[in-house]
Design an enzyme around this catalytic site. Sequence first.
Site, mmCIF file in Angstrom:
data_model
loop_
_atom_site.group_PDB
_atom_site.id
_atom_site.type_symbol
_atom_site.label_atom_id
_atom_site.label_comp_id
_atom_site.label_asym_id
_atom_site.label_seq_id
_atom_site.Cartn_x
_atom_site.Cartn_y
_atom_site.Cartn_z
ATOM 1 N NE ARG A 2 5.236 17.749 -57.082
ATOM 2 C CZ ARG A 2 5.572 16.744 -56.263
ATOM 3 N NH1 ARG A 2 5.890 16.978 -55.004
ATOM 4 N NH2 ARG A 2 5.590 15.497 -56.702
ATOM 5 C CE1 TYR A 22 -0.559 41.531 -48.139
ATOM 6 C CE2 TYR A 22 -0.135 39.196 -47.737
ATOM 7 C CZ TYR A 22 -0.693 40.206 -48.503
ATOM 8 O OH TYR A 22 -1.379 39.886 -49.636
ATOM 9 C CG ASP A 77 7.637 39.119 -43.786
ATOM 10 O OD1 ASP A 77 8.441 39.758 -44.495
ATOM 11 O OD2 ASP A 77 6.502 38.790 -44.191
ATOM 12 C CE LYS A 82 4.448 42.924 -51.956
ATOM 13 N NZ LYS A 82 4.226 41.628 -51.419
HETATM 14 N N1 PLP Z 1 4.996 39.682 -46.209
HETATM 15 C C1 PLP Z 1 4.821 41.013 -46.374
HETATM 16 C C2 PLP Z 1 5.451 41.958 -45.405
HETATM 17 C C3 PLP Z 1 4.049 41.496 -47.450
HETATM 18 O O1 PLP Z 1 3.884 42.818 -47.587
HETATM 19 C C4 PLP Z 1 3.448 40.556 -48.333
HETATM 20 C C5 PLP Z 1 2.629 41.003 -49.476
HETATM 21 O O2 PLP Z 1 2.267 42.151 -49.607
HETATM 22 C C6 PLP Z 1 3.646 39.192 -48.108
HETATM 23 C C7 PLP Z 1 4.431 38.791 -47.054
HETATM 24 C C8 PLP Z 1 3.040 38.158 -49.023
HETATM 25 O O3 PLP Z 1 3.793 38.063 -50.183
HETATM 26 P P1 PLP Z 1 3.250 37.553 -51.617
HETATM 27 O O4 PLP Z 1 2.244 38.547 -52.097
HETATM 28 O O5 PLP Z 1 4.490 37.453 -52.448
HETATM 29 O O6 PLP Z 1 2.624 36.204 -51.373
#
Ligand code: PLP
Length: 336
Positions: free
Chosen positions: A58, A110, A183, A208
């Site tokens: 963990r 997102y 991000d 992704k």
């Molecule tokens: N950041 C982006 C740009 C995303 O498209 C997503 C999910 O679609 C996330 C973060 C969140 O990721 P996760 O689904 O792995 O938690």
Amino acid sequence: MQERPLHLDTDCVHAGEDDLGTGAPLTPIVQGSTFGFASTAEMEEIVAGRMRGNLYTRYGYNPTIRALEAKLEALEGSSHALAFSSGMAALSATFLAHGRGGIVCVGDAYGGTMELLGEQLPLLDIETHLLLGSELHERLPGLLASGVSMVFLETPTNPQVEVFDIEWIARQAHVHGALAVVDNTFASPVNQRPLDLGADLVVHSATKYLGGHSDLTAGAVMGPHELLLPIWNWRKNLGQAPSPETAALLARSIRTLPVRVRQQTASAELVARALEQVPGVERVLYPGLASHPQHELARRQMLGFGAMVTIEVAGGRAGCAAAADRLQLFTMAPSL
Ligand code: PLP
């Protein structure tokens, strides 16, 4: 357009894979939830973080997770990386560690990130400001002057593939002592290097492109040790480290990342150009098209334009649903 670093392809295969000393040309799964110490002195050193060693899964002090993290570091050219059980786990730990002075989110993001920033973090008295891309230049300097601790952005954004100037935003943040956090999920490290452009931390949904096969859920944060340490603490106590099985699967997937993303980027460019000619498609949003509002910025900032294409279809919601329902090769599913 900038050059991709040559070593990226090599690092995706080799980084981290010698770390377990097994000689196996892959990242072995060490399933242990806990690890023994040679002495109490050694235990104290490892627990205090003064000595590198295995401790408890963990905590992320597990050989498979560490080997994955060596690969993740190499991807973004950072000195350190932390692996997570999802992209949202990576984002929430980062916001909790560094965003308590207030967070500005630039442009769209997102949906889960927007919900966290817009609805959930304010429940913990964390102030968040959601700026439209068009408000950036007017509002960011004032918000930074008011003392927010983080500017967060996606670029290109999900879902409108808007592109923001990482260098400019990081410079503004740094003048006021705030962090710039990017991000980089949509571009992937193959197409964009935020740390080289001045960002302090990079976050990924590894679910992704890094995972790439829709068979794992994971996340990552890359940056310097001093900024990752507080994030590590949140990860540890919220229990957000990935399982060793997921870590090994992700390390395996990253080996092919540059090959996959380069081909996906080339295909997306062709699809975007073709879509511009399709009747009923009112607008194609792709940073590689001259018609994209930030095309020139994308040329300067990105190493490739990415593989995400957004379209606006005639006929509103019904027209959009009809077009989506006629797609044959696409899976209608929530991922890239
Ligand atoms: N950041 C982006 C740009 C995303 O498209 C997503 C999910 O679609 C996330 C973060 C969140 O990721 P996760 O689904 O792995 O938690």
